[in-house]
Design an enzyme around this catalytic site. Structure first.
Site, mmCIF file in Angstrom:
data_model
loop_
_atom_site.group_PDB
_atom_site.id
_atom_site.type_symbol
_atom_site.label_atom_id
_atom_site.label_comp_id
_atom_site.label_asym_id
_atom_site.label_seq_id
_atom_site.Cartn_x
_atom_site.Cartn_y
_atom_site.Cartn_z
ATOM 1 C CB SER A 253 -0.859 0.036 1.265
ATOM 2 O OG SER A 253 -0.039 0.398 2.363
ATOM 3 C CG ASP A 254 1.459 5.909 -1.237
ATOM 4 O OD1 ASP A 254 2.351 6.003 -0.382
ATOM 5 O OD2 ASP A 254 1.312 6.767 -2.128
ATOM 6 C CD1 TRP A 255 5.064 5.257 4.798
ATOM 7 C CD2 TRP A 255 4.808 4.007 2.972
ATOM 8 N NE1 TRP A 255 6.127 4.365 4.723
ATOM 9 C CE2 TRP A 255 5.988 3.595 3.626
ATOM 10 C CE3 TRP A 255 4.440 3.329 1.814
ATOM 11 C CZ2 TRP A 255 6.806 2.571 3.145
ATOM 12 C CZ3 TRP A 255 5.253 2.304 1.330
ATOM 13 C CH2 TRP A 255 6.411 1.945 1.997
#
Ligand code: BGC
Length: 846
Positions: free
Chosen positions: A337-339
């Site tokens: 996932s992106d952060w």
């Protein structure tokens, strides 16, 4: 069949409580070190506000969309959509999540991973699905499993060099590599970067970027990627991924997919993240194209994006993750996932997310374990998540001789730390060539350039010199995020999500730019600004040198042989740019040009920058788009200005005469019924940049692919041949391997052309090939080949350049068959030096 929306399957963890937790803690989820000490988080925010000019500054932050009240209700009354159910079904459901294929070159890594994962307990497997804290400065960290001798993983930013650490190089940024149009250089840069990440113990490089593609002219992160053209971006990402991974580091090609605007990229209050609404054909022919090349190159990891895609979150979107990535493209690696981009637990697990960063947050960890125990998520899905991750680790050879994860990533560089110098001197020529070749010369009249031992030079503009500070602090600082030359208050307001809006200031007025800002920024170890290199050269030549970097309307010594004006266009993650030009720099140029009849303009532009205000001024004799050159910036511009190097960069985008000429300029805002669910409709289809200018017959100022040299080139002898022994069947029939059906890469047409240097100086030309596909609704022409050829001056024999057109290059996406379709008819083939200078034209009938 019942409409089955991705997020809808996540009933146990959805609902307003989960959403509240999710949104309130966005900052701490994005920056876990703040979470450790809540007090610090509050302190940081307070400090940001104070730096920003007190509480008045906070009040001045722009309002979100049309929301009138604090609770987000809008003035549009009962029409306002308040429930996500309104959108269910817009992104088709694709379940179950496919297991890792483990085919072809991945077979052996798959077998090893399978064996290791078989020995793991459920808790051990769960521990590998989300980040944990560490005593490193890695952007994300997967813990070790000592019992099984698995050392853990360090994941760190980014695609232009390793950020937030010492002893690393500042590589030219993506846009600069795009402007070089040089595949070999992209490969060398990838090898150099990969080596540095490895030496520092970084297992996963969080890059390269091919999303955003650059739909929005003012997109805040366009500079991290290579080009607005999917073919150019695809060719360069292929080389980059292959080279970084060749050095033993996993690439996290990002952000998948439709991550085109920074405005409303994340949910905030009761406003969801923006939804990029993209039809299937446009998705395949434009936005997916470069990701397909990255997967074809073997990218071991893909990062899913913050935005929603057709109203389903990027990391919960079963169509894009299970369907497109893991089935159609046969992706072997894992999805991270992106952060903080996770907004649901079970839904993301079932939709194909494999790893959550930076931590398990509110949705995974123990809760994921419970979901397995109560049968909501099959354990086979967890096994697949972990198998994909471990297989990528084996695939890059990280099980043997890889440094300890994060070994060179000190968490605080102001304290005594293990100093790991990752730089490798054999890549210095790559850093310099890379910096040189991304400069694009667009105007050069009256033989202004190259300079010939000028008697007197006057230098102006804030982008000529280094910023006054280049030093890490104990925590986050301008240095950490490439904001040393910019307004840090404004940067942090946008980046930390305090405001979710277009940035206000278009330029970085405190110094030159080596990269843009945000997580894709670079960390300077040794840098040379244009001014540094100019002083040295002037000293050697005995040139009198005057400068003024602070005045908007400086005095000008009338004896100047030439005046150099250095400006920039800043861009950063977290905000879209406020404009495509700025009055301050335009005035500075005009002011100098009014007093100096040989004014040379150099713009470090982190994106498209219009030049109409001064380009026709008779005293503006030369203009360079200098992009983001990295640490060799000064050396590069001096070698070009003085003609030691011949410019060979070409624009990887179009410069319009009028901002209104672009189909999509700025971000979409939440509005009307969609105040709580901002929508961005990609209704222009594939017609962005030159495809739009060609279709609408609009004359740009400088077209896509344009760039001058100090010599000239001549073209001749085009040959277009159908390949023998290849199938021209309408659809591919091959098996799926990484990147899609294998016969998509079959070469169906071969093209060759001759080019020669018509001048006396040595130079390099980017020979470009465009194809017109004979199908209604297709662009007039699309880039489908390019080669950079070095040609000596005074040599009359031409060089022959060869191109190969694959089945994919000649096909369109068939939304019914769900396959690439090879159209029948007469294809136009054009070759030349830019998208509007194509002296060679031919055709081929398929
Ligand atoms: C960015 C990513 C980056 C991650 C880790 C996010 O805000 O969108 O590109 O890799 O942070 O720093």
């Amino acid at each position: 069949m019942a409409s089955h929306k991705d997020e809808a399957v996540d009933s146990p963890l959805r609902g307003s409580d989960a959403a509240q937790v999710s949104r309130q803690s966005w900052i701490t989820r994005r920056f876990p070190f703040l979470k450790k000490k809540r007090g610090i988080a509050i302190l940081v925010i307070v400090v940001l506000v104070i730096i920003g000019g007190g509480l008045a500054g906070l009040a001045a932050l722009p309002k979100r969309g049309n929301a009138d009240s604090a609770d987000g209700s809008s003035g549009s009354g009962s029409d306002t959509i308040t429930s996500d159910t309104h959108f269910y079904g817009e992104s088709p459901p694709v379940y179950p999540s496919p297991n890792m294929p483990g085919a072809g070159p991945w077979a052996s890594s798959f077998a090893k991973a399978h064996a290791l994962v078989l020995n793991m307990t459920l808790s051990e497997k769960i521990s590998l699905t989300a980040g944990a804290s560490s005593n490193t400065s890695c952007s994300g960290f997967i813990p070790s499993i000592r019992r099984l001798k698995f050392p853990g993983l360090c994941l760190s930013d980014a695609g232009n060099g390793l950020r937030a650490t010492d002893f690393v190089s500042t590589w030219p940024s993506g846009i600069h590599v795009g402007a070089s149009w040089n595949k070999a250089l992209a490969r060398d840069r990838g090898a150099g970067m990969g080596g540095e990440f490895k030496t520092k113990g970084v297992n996963v490089l969080l890059g390269p970027v091919v999303g955003p593609v650059g739909r929005l002219v003012v997109g805040g992160r366009n500079w991290e990627g290579f080009s607005v053209d999917p073919y150019l971006a695809g060719a360069l990402v292929f080389e980059t991924v292959a080279a970084i991974q060749g050095a033993g580091v996993i690439t996290s090609t990002k952000h998948f997919i439709g991550n085109e605007q920074e405005t409303n990229r994340n949910p905030k209050g009761d406003v969801e993240a923006v939804s990029s609404n993209i039809d299937d054909q446009t998705l395949h022919e434009l936005y997916l194209w470069p990701f397909q090349d990255a997967v074809h190159a073997g990218s071991g990891n893909i990062m899913c994006s913050y935005n929603r895609l057709n109203n389903s979150y990027g990391c919960a979107n079963s169509k894009t993750l299970n369907g497109i990535l893991k089935t159609e493209l046969g992706f072997e690696g894992f999805v991270v996932s992106d952060w903080g981009a996770q907004h649901a637990g079970i839904a993301t697990a079932l939709a194909g997310l494999d790893m959550m960063m930076p931590g398990a947050g509110s949705f995974w960890g123990d809760k994921l374990e419970t979901a397995v125990q109560n049968g909501t998520v099959p354990e086979s899905r967890i096994t697949d998540m972990v198998t994909r991750t471990i297989a990528a680790w084996y695939q890059m050879g990280q099980d043997k001789g890889f440094p300890i994860p994060g070994v060179g990533m000190a968490s605080d560089m102001t304290k005594p730390h293990n100093m790991v110098d990752a730089r490798n001197s054999s890549f210095r020529p790559t850093l310099l060539d890379g910096a040189v070749e991304g400069h694009v010369l667009v105007k050069n009249i009256r033989d202004a350039l190259p300079l010939k031992k000028p008697k007197m030079l006057s230098i102006f503009g804030y982008s000529a010199k280094n910023p006054d500070q280049n030093t890490p602090t104990g925590g986050i600082s301008p240095w950490t995020f490439g904001a040393s030359s910019f307004n840090y208050t404004e940067f942090s307001g946008n980046f930390f999500g305090l405001s979710d809006a277009v940035g206000n200031t278009p330029i970085a007025f405190n110094g030159t730019l080596y990269s843009g800002g945000g997580s894709g920024a670079t960390s300077q170890s040794t840098v040379i600004a244009p001014f540094d290199a100019l002083v040295q050269r002037a000293y050697d030549d005995g040139t009198a040198l005057f400068w003024d970097f602070v005045s908007g309307e400086p005095p000008v010594n009338q004896g100047s042989t030439a005046c150099l004006v250095f400006g920039n266009a800043y861009a950063t993650e977290g905000a879209d740019r406020p404009d495509v030009q700025d009055g301050y720099t335009d005035n500075l140029v005009k002011h100098v040009a009014a007093r100096c009849n040989n004014t040379v303009v150099v713009l470090h532009n982190a994106g498209i920058r219009l030049v109409e205000d001064f380009i026709d001024h008779p005293n503006v004799t030369a203009v360079f788009f200098a992009h983001l050159p990295g640490e060799a910036s000064g050396r590069a511009i001096v070698s070009l200005l003085y003609g030691d190097e011949n410019p060979s960069g070409k624009l990887p985008y179009t410069i319009a005469r009028d901002a209104k000429d672009y189909p999509v300029l700025g971000p979409d805002q939440p509005e009307g019924a969609f105040t709580r669910f901002p929508q961005s409709n990609f209704s222009e289809g594939v017609f962005i940049d030159y495809r739009h200018f060609d279709a609408k017959n609009i004359t740009p100022r400088y077209e896509f692919g344009f760039g001058l040299s100090y010599t000239t080139f001549e073209y001749g002898n085009l040959s277009v041949q159908k390949a023998d022994n290849e199938s021209f069947a309408p659809y591919p029939t091959g098996e799926i391997r990484e990147g899609g059906q294998v016969d998509l890469w079959d070469v169906l047409v071969k093209v060759s052309a001759e080019v020669k240097n018509a001048g006396r100086r040595d130079g390099a030309e980017v020979v470009q090939l465009y194809v017109g596909i004979p199908e209604a609704g297709q662009p007039v022409r699309q880039l489908r080949g390019f080669e950079k050829v070095v040609l000596s001056g005074n040599v009359t024999t031409p060089e022959t350049v060869h191109f190969e057109l694959t089945r994919r290059d000649l096909s369109v996406w068939d939304v019914v068959a769900q396959k690439w379709w090879l159209t029948k008819g007469e294809y136009k083939v054009e070759v030349g030096g830019s998208s509007r200078n194509l002296p060679l034209a031919g055709k081929v009938v398929v």
